[in-house]
Design a protein around this motif. Structure first.
Motif, PDB file in Angstrom:
ATOM      1  N   LYS A 118      31.266  37.561  35.239  1.00  0.00           N
ATOM      2  CA  LYS A 118      32.685  37.896  35.121  1.00  0.00           C
ATOM      3  C   LYS A 118      33.382  37.119  36.227  1.00  0.00           C
ATOM      4  O   LYS A 118      33.023  37.249  37.406  1.00  0.00           O
ATOM      5  CB  LYS A 118      32.897  39.404  35.292  1.00  0.00           C
ATOM      6  N   SER A 150      45.580  41.560  39.165  1.00  0.00           N
ATOM      7  CA  SER A 150      45.427  43.005  39.081  1.00  0.00           C
ATOM      8  C   SER A 150      46.769  43.629  39.468  1.00  0.00           C
ATOM      9  O   SER A 150      47.680  42.936  39.908  1.00  0.00           O
ATOM     10  CB  SER A 150      44.315  43.497  40.014  1.00  0.00           C
ATOM     11  N   HIS A 178      40.920  43.705  30.142  1.00  0.00           N
ATOM     12  CA  HIS A 178      40.498  44.055  31.504  1.00  0.00           C
ATOM     13  C   HIS A 178      41.532  44.902  32.250  1.00  0.00           C
ATOM     14  O   HIS A 178      41.393  45.110  33.456  1.00  0.00           O
ATOM     15  CB  HIS A 178      40.205  42.785  32.290  1.00  0.00           C
ATOM     16  N   TYR A 198      36.864  36.141  38.183  1.00  0.00           N
ATOM     17  CA  TYR A 198      38.257  36.339  38.554  1.00  0.00           C
ATOM     18  C   TYR A 198      38.767  35.021  39.156  1.00  0.00           C
ATOM     19  O   TYR A 198      38.086  34.416  39.982  1.00  0.00           O
ATOM     20  CB  TYR A 198      38.409  37.441  39.594  1.00  0.00           C
ATOM     21  N   ASN A 205      37.869  31.226  42.969  1.00  0.00           N
ATOM     22  CA  ASN A 205      37.268  32.183  42.046  1.00  0.00           C
ATOM     23  C   ASN A 205      36.420  33.204  42.787  1.00  0.00           C
ATOM     24  O   ASN A 205      35.818  32.891  43.824  1.00  0.00           O
ATOM     25  CB  ASN A 205      36.346  31.482  41.047  1.00  0.00           C
ATOM     26  N   GLY A 236      43.226  38.015  38.341  1.00  0.00           N
ATOM     27  CA  GLY A 236      42.708  38.624  37.133  1.00  0.00           C
ATOM     28  C   GLY A 236      41.515  37.857  36.595  1.00  0.00           C
ATOM     29  O   GLY A 236      41.125  36.810  37.112  1.00  0.00           O
ATOM     30  N   VAL A 237      40.939  38.376  35.533  1.00  0.00           N
ATOM     31  CA  VAL A 237      39.772  37.748  34.924  1.00  0.00           C
ATOM     32  C   VAL A 237      40.187  36.477  34.186  1.00  0.00           C
ATOM     33  O   VAL A 237      41.143  36.475  33.411  1.00  0.00           O
ATOM     34  CB  VAL A 237      39.072  38.724  33.956  1.00  0.00           C
ATOM     35  N   SER A 295      44.815  38.899  44.371  1.00  0.00           N
ATOM     36  CA  SER A 295      44.033  39.846  43.581  1.00  0.00           C
ATOM     37  C   SER A 295      43.973  39.318  42.151  1.00  0.00           C
ATOM     38  O   SER A 295      44.613  39.845  41.236  1.00  0.00           O
ATOM     39  CB  SER A 295      44.668  41.238  43.618  1.00  0.00           C
ATOM     40  N   GLN A 311      44.699  44.389  33.172  1.00  0.00           N
ATOM     41  CA  GLN A 311      45.358  43.635  34.231  1.00  0.00           C
ATOM     42  C   GLN A 311      46.734  43.192  33.749  1.00  0.00           C
ATOM     43  O   GLN A 311      47.212  43.650  32.720  1.00  0.00           O
ATOM     44  CB  GLN A 311      44.473  42.457  34.652  1.00  0.00           C
ATOM     45  N   ASP A 368      38.681  46.240  40.362  1.00  0.00           N
ATOM     46  CA  ASP A 368      39.286  44.940  40.625  1.00  0.00           C
ATOM     47  C   ASP A 368      39.059  44.580  42.086  1.00  0.00           C
ATOM     48  O   ASP A 368      38.725  45.438  42.912  1.00  0.00           O
ATOM     49  CB  ASP A 368      40.793  44.961  40.318  1.00  0.00           C
TER      50      ASP A 368
END
Length: 442
Positions: free
Chosen positions: A162, A362, A392, A164, A151, A184-185, A182, A394, A136
């Protein structure tokens, strides 16, 4: 605790109280900038070996003041990936980018990105020699442009991606500062990217304003945990949760995080849970955290008022034996630089940067007091958040208020959501559980 922080507390406490600020309704917007732009190392928590080793984790009802500044203590988690000392490694399109030696999170300079039009900003650099498998990312961010999305896009050598995404920044102007994100996706290509065969990493700034201004610094990497997590956060302490949602939670054994408004409880406001009902829910496994006086904290215009409010709000939770008082949900997602500085005197973790779309985090890299969450108004968005958290490893924090409100999905959809969570490979957690991961994890 530093001498500086202790002196500040004594001064402001002795200066006198200003009384509790007035109350206001809860009116979260359902659309973030990201929504408007479009969507084009831990064992299981139950097996935690020694909770006493987790700094800031209370055993029972916490003390009024914190022992340390969690934002400073956990300021630079994981390992450095790019400190932006070499801006020439980055190329910028759709805007401009330059080194800034005056506004810095860490090191000698940060990366300042600007757009003088409504076009999005894209900065990219080659990462062909990096392996980001099971990794992450986090970065420090500062912006004078509210309600933007940021992003991180990883693209492999075959074109798969990918992404985030921090979907909405709610940091209030003009009193702005840095925080660590931090994210997440948000999405991933149909063909899963090969993160050991990467081509480039992109920083994307998405906005729909006439101009945008963002600083990025201290990009870091973190290991991923072994599973995904879901937090179900209910604001304002409405009786609708007690009467309708709580029996569903109890059926599945899912805890909720409750953030009641003390004044509404004391006034026995219609439709609000009583003190005994909140205490009952705590006994059933819910975590009762601070929401406090229900007007935007960033509107307070002096430090004494901010400190007094935060202290008095937490006092009510401590006096009524609520064990989640170390955590805070900022009313109206209202926070700025000064209020965050004082919030660390009383709370270890909270937030939020809130969005109407998927907005994950994350678990090892987030700013302890600037977490993201997703408005629980739409069943499909909520289910997608859960699925991404499971895929993922998360965390998705889903927020609700009261059935029948625009910002909360209908009762039948909520029941479907809980069933979906039960079938997913995720664990439903409280703030205590998330804090164990953040403060005692990687």
């Amino acid at each position: 605790m530093s001498r500086k922080r202790s002196t500040r507390r004594r001064f402001l406490t002795l200066a006198g109280a200003t009384g509790l600020a007035g109350m206001a309704g809860c009116t979260d917007r359902l659309k973030s900038a990201g929504d408007e732009i479009g969507d084009g190392v831990s064992d299981e928590l139950s097996d935690s070996s020694d909770d006493s080793s987790v700094p800031g984790l209370a055993d029972g009802v916490p003390s009024l003041e914190t022992d340390f500044d969690s934002r400073e203590e956990f300021r630079d988690p994981g390992e450095s990936f790019d400190d932006f000392s070499d801006i020439d490694a980055w190329s910028v399109s759709g805007g401009s980018g330059e080194a800034d030696t005056d506004i810095v999170f860490d090191g000698d300079q940060s990366f300042k990105l600007q757009s003088n039009g409504s076009q999005n900003i894209i900065a990219e650099r080659s990462v062909g020699d990096e392996d980001l498998t099971e990794t992450d990312l986090s970065f420090a961010v500062r912006t004078t442009t509210p309600n933007i999305a940021v992003n991180l896009r990883l693209v492999d050598q075959f074109g798969s991606e990918k992404v985030y995404s921090l979907r909405n920044i709610r940091y209030r102007t003009p009193d702005i500062g840095w925080f660590r994100a931090s994210p997440g996706v948000f999405q991933q290509s149909e063909y899963e990217p090969s993160l050991d065969l990467l081509d480039r990493i992109e920083i994307q700034v998405l906005h729909s304003t006439q101009e945008a201004e963002v600083w990025i610094d201290d990009l870091r990497t973190h290991e991923t945990p072994d599973k995904g997590y879901v937090m179900l956060s209910w604001d304002d302490g409405m009786r609708d949760f007690y009467e309708t949602a709580a029996p569903m939670h109890d059926e599945y054994g899912f805890p909720a995080v409750q953030a009641p408004v003390p004044q509404w409880v004391e006034q026995a406001r219609d439709g609000v849970m009583s003190l005994s009902e909140l205490q009952e829910r705590q006994a059933e496994g819910d975590q009762i955290v601070v929401h406090g006086t229900h007007n935007p904290i960033h509107e307070l215009d002096d430090e004494q008022s901010i400190e007094t409010r935060l202290r008095q709000d937490k006092q009510w939770f401590v006096q009524n034996d609520f064990e989640g008082a170390n955590y805070i949900v900022f009313p109206h997602n209202s926070f700025d630089k000064t209020s965050l500085e004082f919030a660390t005197d009383y709370h270890y973790c909270g937030g939020f940067n809130q969005s109407g779309n998927v907005n994950l985090t994350s678990v090892y890299g987030f700013d302890p007091l600037v977490l993201p969450r997703t408005i629980g108004h739409d069943l499909e968005i909520a289910k997608r958040s859960v699925d991404l958290a499971a895929q993922h490893n998360q965390c998705t924090i889903l927020n609700f208020h009261e059935f029948g409100m625009e910002n909360t999905m209908p009762e039948g959809d909520y029941e479907t959501l809980l069933e979906h969570i039960n079938d997913a490979d995720v664990e439903v957690i409280t703030f205590d559980d998330l804090w164990k991961l953040r403060a005692g994890g990687e």
